[in-house]
Design a protein around this motif. Sequence first.
Motif, short mmCIF file in Angstrom:
data_model
loop_
_atom_site.label_atom_id
_atom_site.label_comp_id
_atom_site.label_asym_id
_atom_site.label_seq_id
_atom_site.Cartn_x
_atom_site.Cartn_y
_atom_site.Cartn_z
N VAL A 34 0.93 -1.25 0.01
CA VAL A 34 0.16 -0.12 -0.06
C VAL A 34 0.71 1.29 -0.08
O VAL A 34 0.68 2.10 -0.83
CB VAL A 34 -0.86 -0.20 1.29
CG1 VAL A 34 -1.60 1.30 1.34
CG2 VAL A 34 -2.05 -1.03 1.03
N THR A 35 1.92 1.12 0.58
CA THR A 35 2.85 2.45 0.94
C THR A 35 3.80 2.33 0.00
O THR A 35 4.78 3.32 0.00
CB THR A 35 3.33 2.49 2.33
OG1 THR A 35 4.14 1.07 2.61
CG2 THR A 35 2.21 2.72 3.33
N ARG A 36 4.20 1.32 -0.85
CA ARG A 36 5.21 1.14 -1.83
C ARG A 36 6.33 1.41 -1.15
O ARG A 36 7.37 1.75 -1.55
CB ARG A 36 5.17 2.42 -2.83
CG ARG A 36 3.87 2.27 -3.72
CD ARG A 36 4.08 3.38 -4.95
NE ARG A 36 3.04 3.03 -5.89
CZ ARG A 36 3.04 3.66 -7.18
NH1 ARG A 36 4.13 4.37 -7.62
NH2 ARG A 36 2.10 3.41 -8.00
N GLY A 37 6.33 0.77 0.03
CA GLY A 37 7.62 0.55 0.93
C GLY A 37 8.12 -0.70 0.77
O GLY A 37 9.55 -0.79 1.51
N HIS A 38 7.95 -1.76 0.05
CA HIS A 38 8.46 -2.98 -0.28
C HIS A 38 9.78 -2.74 -0.95
O HIS A 38 10.09 -1.98 -1.79
CB HIS A 38 7.61 -3.87 -1.21
CG HIS A 38 7.12 -3.38 -2.29
ND1 HIS A 38 6.02 -2.30 -2.23
CD2 HIS A 38 7.43 -3.50 -3.61
CE1 HIS A 38 5.97 -2.08 -3.68
NE2 HIS A 38 6.61 -2.90 -4.46
N PHE A 39 10.76 -3.82 -0.88
CA PHE A 39 12.08 -3.80 -1.31
C PHE A 39 11.86 -4.02 -3.09
O PHE A 39 11.06 -4.80 -3.22
CB PHE A 39 13.04 -4.61 -0.61
CG PHE A 39 12.51 -6.12 -0.80
CD1 PHE A 39 13.09 -6.73 -1.77
CD2 PHE A 39 11.82 -6.64 0.37
CE1 PHE A 39 12.91 -7.90 -1.90
CE2 PHE A 39 11.40 -7.97 0.14
CZ PHE A 39 12.01 -8.67 -0.86
N SER A 40 12.85 -3.46 -3.45
CA SER A 40 13.00 -3.74 -4.93
C SER A 40 14.20 -3.56 -5.35
O SER A 40 15.07 -3.02 -4.80
CB SER A 40 11.88 -2.86 -5.75
OG SER A 40 12.18 -1.68 -5.79
N VAL A 41 14.26 -3.87 -6.59
CA VAL A 41 15.72 -3.70 -7.23
C VAL A 41 15.94 -2.23 -7.75
O VAL A 41 16.84 -1.60 -7.99
CB VAL A 41 16.10 -4.52 -8.64
CG1 VAL A 41 16.10 -6.13 -8.01
CG2 VAL A 41 15.17 -4.29 -9.61
N GLY A 42 14.71 -1.42 -7.77
CA GLY A 42 14.77 -0.04 -8.00
C GLY A 42 14.27 0.19 -9.51
O GLY A 42 14.35 -0.82 -10.17
N ASP A 43 13.83 1.17 -9.85
CA ASP A 43 13.56 1.73 -11.11
C ASP A 43 15.08 2.28 -11.90
O ASP A 43 15.06 3.48 -11.99
CB ASP A 43 12.58 2.68 -10.98
CG ASP A 43 12.05 2.82 -12.50
OD1 ASP A 43 12.49 2.22 -13.44
OD2 ASP A 43 11.08 3.76 -12.74
N TRP A 44 16.13 1.53 -12.10
CA TRP A 44 17.14 2.16 -12.88
C TRP A 44 16.97 1.93 -14.39
O TRP A 44 18.02 2.69 -14.94
CB TRP A 44 18.14 0.92 -12.35
CG TRP A 44 18.16 -0.38 -12.71
CD1 TRP A 44 17.66 -1.27 -11.49
CD2 TRP A 44 18.50 -1.14 -13.70
NE1 TRP A 44 17.59 -2.51 -12.05
CE2 TRP A 44 18.25 -2.43 -13.34
CE3 TRP A 44 19.02 -0.86 -14.73
CZ2 TRP A 44 18.45 -3.61 -14.23
CZ3 TRP A 44 19.20 -1.88 -15.87
CH2 TRP A 44 19.05 -3.12 -15.43
N ILE A 45 16.09 1.43 -14.78
CA ILE A 45 15.97 1.54 -16.26
C ILE A 45 15.09 2.66 -16.82
O ILE A 45 15.29 3.33 -17.93
CB ILE A 45 15.20 0.23 -16.75
CG1 ILE A 45 15.90 -1.11 -16.51
CG2 ILE A 45 15.00 0.29 -18.31
CD1 ILE A 45 15.22 -2.43 -16.81
#
Length: 180
Positions: free
Chosen positions: A72-83
């Motif tokens: 909901v808060t977009r606080g989950h981990f991710s590899v990031g938006d590097w593209i």
Amino acid sequence: MKAFHSIFDRFDAIITFILEWVCIVLFAGLTLLLTANIVMRFVPLFSLHWFDEIVELIFAALVFYGAAALWVTRGHFSVGDWISKYIANVRLRYVYRLLIELASLFFMGVFLKYSYELAMRAEDVTNALQLPKTLLYACMPISAAIMLLYSMKNVVIELGCIIDPANGETFRAKPEDAAH
């Protein structure tokens, strides 16, 4: 698009508040149970024969409701938006992000379907407390439904960004930024 975003702002705050407090209560309960289990090893006042069942229930709920809160808060981990930074065309950048959101939406749909089926098919009960296993599995479809709803919201936001790229970053703001 602003009307859509403003409708969800209040809803975001309520859902986030509920999920955060569910996780806080579950974590506090888990802490108390673990402490009681340690104390009972040294001072055996009574049996905690039901301990494993409750800990399993709390852990499952904590994991899935915590994941929903992060979604909901977009606080989950991710590899990031590097593209995205390598995509010069703004609309194409939002199309790329839309594809990611659609993949997330698909995954949440599959997760909801199969977790609901698992919860509904569970007919057995736990050993000590005779709790239905459906209760143990219920956190999965509930959290999946919340994450599916927010995946749909994110798809709508990305579509809005494709239509009006000038206001794109305004619409993509994290919900907690608007809630606090």
